[in-house]
Design an enzyme around this catalytic site. Structure first.
Site, PDB file in Angstrom:
ATOM      1  N   GLU A  68       0.842  -1.195   0.000  1.00  0.00           N
ATOM      2  CA  GLU A  68       0.000   0.000   0.000  1.00  0.00           C
ATOM      3  C   GLU A  68       0.879   1.246   0.000  1.00  0.00           C
ATOM      4  O   GLU A  68       2.111   1.163   0.116  1.00  0.00           O
ATOM      5  CB  GLU A  68      -0.938   0.008   1.214  1.00  0.00           C
ATOM      6  CG  GLU A  68      -0.233   0.063   2.550  1.00  0.00           C
ATOM      7  CD  GLU A  68      -1.165  -0.177   3.728  1.00  0.00           C
ATOM      8  OE1 GLU A  68      -2.190  -0.863   3.557  1.00  0.00           O
ATOM      9  OE2 GLU A  68      -0.857   0.313   4.826  1.00  0.00           O
ATOM     10  N   HIS A  99      -4.455   3.030   8.226  1.00  0.00           N
ATOM     11  CA  HIS A  99      -3.261   2.475   8.866  1.00  0.00           C
ATOM     12  C   HIS A  99      -2.317   3.596   9.276  1.00  0.00           C
ATOM     13  O   HIS A  99      -2.144   4.570   8.535  1.00  0.00           O
ATOM     14  CB  HIS A  99      -2.512   1.537   7.918  1.00  0.00           C
ATOM     15  CG  HIS A  99      -3.203   0.240   7.689  1.00  0.00           C
ATOM     16  ND1 HIS A  99      -2.976  -0.520   6.563  1.00  0.00           N
ATOM     17  CD2 HIS A  99      -4.111  -0.435   8.419  1.00  0.00           C
ATOM     18  CE1 HIS A  99      -3.709  -1.615   6.626  1.00  0.00           C
ATOM     19  NE2 HIS A  99      -4.412  -1.592   7.748  1.00  0.00           N
TER      20      HIS A  99
END
Length: 696
Positions: A255, A298
């Site tokens: 990511e 996150h």
């Protein structure tokens, strides 16, 4: 400053360790030594090879979550040998409970520890496990303050006994060895031949489900986790998987944020060169549409100055032969084709890195051309950026010279941040701030956490040389770096950026600053209340603030977005937005309800989305691990009833109790569509948003 050099005969002593743990320094190094000077944290990679032989200890054994998890793991076949509850000795789940990790290590001889200590006790539990040299520790907890985890990594990098998986991750599992440390949803795992390494928990579950449906199954599931600093990264996990005789193909889930994917690409390129018939790699990378300067759920899902974007990571991985797809549903059938091609290729040496992988994938739908998001928006919320004026005031109060007005000299860039590859804080310096050039000329100078290295003569000399600063300017640079490093540590910052110029007298002046602080330090431990008080909620997007109160992360996208999204899990939420755009959709937002979404959470998500007049359809994408499909369905039905929803809703439910959830939606009689396939659900949502289909 001269480093403290410990003799080879130095042995670990608990008292100095506890002093270092409390005060953050031990001379100029952490209080660890190894039997030979050449051994390091890299020597612990083999500790990831868990299986039937692995003796597992639980820290926080008697807690509710630990009890449920331990029983599931035991039923799966994990060799749990007992646990720890401070000050208590007894029995739990028919297994011994010891009063300390030291006592447990002496009596139970564990190979690994699963840490389920609640709250901010997680860090102390990790320290105790490292102190007692448990070979593998798995920390699943979210929201660990970044300076706490940097202190853990400073300890880890100076020893060669303990390996960390996590934090903020589902853990590690071996299907052939029937061993689980973490909370992976066991029903989706099947003994097989694909190894999976992932930053995102929910996307890793999608990858597991896809490979299971394709009849491949898995060997290992190894989590990097979504934090800024990972105990185990892609490359370290790859070293286990390429040596594993059962693993035939490897999937990596990455990511936006950091450069772990770039290091993975470099490693894969060299691996493909040296192997006659290399194992194929596939990947999904989330965050292509992530707006600049936002943390996407996150803690580590943000790109620091000079880091590659998600789109750039995809191109780099493709260049070394990795097959990148835009949704994890495609991983199973895609890997099946790559493995079939590898079988046909046999021992034939491929002519270029990964070319055989690409040949095997030509019959599948290729991922659409990726385009990066250019949308600008306000700052992210998982960490706290303060105003420029507040940042400059902090420096002014510390005696740093601030330019009253812009000066004509060329700007230079100096920052204190975190080097994710080195797992250390670092100085970032560039002799220019010009777009493009700054990226090319930027250089990172890592230093040990809790040490004086950032202020050392050697460091000042190296940074000054890179910036082209000499004479009196070097002295004022030393002052700036000293104050920035003190501020970084004392106020628990994650990035302190400054733009500097050298004035006519040869001295440094700061004429720009952007300071970001770790809000988790306040949320978890009420530390840094003075910095947290600088937050200006009135200047923030109201929907962001409301979502935060409900334990969710919400990002409102600029433009004419017409599809509202509700997703459980940050990685899955990023991928949902990316995949909708790739298929012609226009998402209005990013929303991460969290991995433990409840009916009330889903209802709150609907309430936020319907307040946006742009939203023409709501797309709910849930993959149930800990989240139950029927519970989510009930939350959706409750939202319809209580909020009197008039906006059409498309629901894709996979995972735990998916059939029950889909049935509830289908039989509700409301303006709801339920799907198993992401492709079908996405097509339906996009068509409704564009007006080419209706819910009738």
């Amino acid at each position: 400053m001269t480093k403290l050099i410990l003799p080879r005969s130095f042995k670990f002593q608990a008292a100095p360790f506890r002093a270092w743990r409390k005060h953050g320094t031990y001379g100029n190094v952490a209080p660890f030594s190894t039997s030979t000077a050449r051994r390091s944290y890299a020597d612990t990679i083999d500790n990831l090879k868990i299986g039937k032989h692995t003796r597992v200890l639980y820290q926080g054994f008697t807690g509710r979550q630990a009890t449920m998890n331990a029983q599931e793991s035991i039923d799966y076949g994990t060799n749990v040998v007992g646990g720890v509850k401070p000050g208590v000795e007894g029995e739990h789940l028919g297994l011994p409970v010891l009063p300390s990790v030291r006592a447990a290590v002496e009596k139970l001889k564990p190979d690994a520890s699963a840490i389920y200590v609640p709250g901010n006790g997680t860090v102390a539990a990790m320290e105790e496990a490292i102190e007692n040299e448990i070979p593998l520790i798995v920390a699943v907890a979210e929201h660990i303050p970044v300076h706490d985890i940097m202190r853990i990594h400073q300890m880890l990098r100076t020893q060669s006994k303990t390996r960390l998986v996590g934090a903020n991750c589902p853990g590690i599992i071996s299907t052939h060895g029937r061993c689980r440390l973490g909370f992976q949803p066991l029903p989706f795992f099947k003994e097989g031949n694909v190894g999976i390494v992932a930053k995102s928990g929910t996307l890793s579950y999608e990858a597991v489900a896809s490979t299971t449906r394709a009849g491949l199954g898995q060997t290992y599931g190894i989590s990097m986790g979504g934090d800024i600093l990972a105990g185990t990264n892609f490359v370290e996990a790859f070293q286990v998987l390429v040596e594993d005789e059962n693993t035939e193909g490897i999937i990596m889930i990455g990511e936006v944020g950091g450069s772990a994917e770039l290091r993975a690409a470099e490693w894969i390129k060299e691996y493909n060169k040296r192997e006659t018939n290399p194992k194929p790699f596939m990947s999904v990378i989330g965050g292509i549409q992530a707006p600049p300067a936002r943390i996407m759920g996150h803690a580590g899902a943000w790109a620091a100055p000079g880091e590659a974007s998600a789109a750039q990571k995809i191109r780099i991985l493709q260049d070394v032969g990795v097959t990148v797809v835009d949704h994890p549903e495609k991983l199973g059938e895609g890997m099946k084709k790559l493995l079939a091609e590898r079988t046909k290729t046999g021992g034939q040496k491929v002519s270029s890195a990964g070319s055989s992988q690409r040949r095997g994938y030509h019959t599948m739908r290729r991922r659409p051309m990726v385009t990066e998001s250019k949308a600008q928006t306000h700052e992210q919320r998982r960490t706290l950026y303060i105003k420029k004026s507040q940042a400059l005031d902090m420096l002014r109060d510390r005696g740093i010279k601030i330019a009253d007005s812009p000066m004509g000299q060329q700007e230079k860039f100096v920052a204190i941040s975190i080097d994710r590859d080195a797992r250390q804080p670092c100085i970032i310096a560039s002799p220019t701030t010009a777009p493009g050039e700054a990226f090319q000329l930027s250089k990172s100078f890592p230093f040990g956490y809790g040490t004086y290295e950032a202020k050392s003569d050697t460091m000042i000399q190296d940074v000054a040389a890179h910036l082209g600063i000499s004479g009196k300017g070097k002295d004022s640079l030393a002052q700036l770096l000293g104050e920035l490093s003190d501020l970084f540590s004392s106020k628990e910052a994650f990035v302190l950026q400054t733009k500097i110029v050298v004035d006519d007298d040869g001295l440094l002046q700061v004429q720009g600053a952007k300071f970001g602080f770790d809000d988790a330090a306040f949320r978890s431990s009420k530390r840094q209340a003075d910095v947290h008080a600088l937050r200006d909620i009135k200047s923030e997007v109201p929907e962001d603030v409301e979502a935060e109160k409900e334990g969710m992360i919400y990002v409102k996208f600029a433009g004419e977005g017409s599809i509202g999204t509700i997703v459980n899990g940050a990685g899955l939420a990023m991928n949902t937005v990316d995949a909708l755009v790739a298929r012609g959709g226009s998402p209005a937002n990013f929303m991460d309800t969290g991995g433990k979404a409840t009916s009330e959470t889903i209802k709150a998500g609907f309430r936020i989305l319907v307040s946006d007049p742009r939203v023409k359809v709501i797309f709910v994408n849930i993959f149930g691990g800990l989240t139950l499909g029927d519970m989510i369905a009930n939350g959706i039905l409750m939202a319809f009833k209580d909020l009197k929803l008039k906006v059409p809703v498309v629901v894709r439910i996979r995972g735990t109790r998916e059939a029950e959830g889909q049935k509830l939606i289908q039989e509700s009689g409301l303006q709801l569509d339920a799907f198993d396939s992401f492709e079908d659900a996405a097509a339906r949502a996009i068509a409704i948003a564009k007006g080419t289909q209706s819910m009738e």
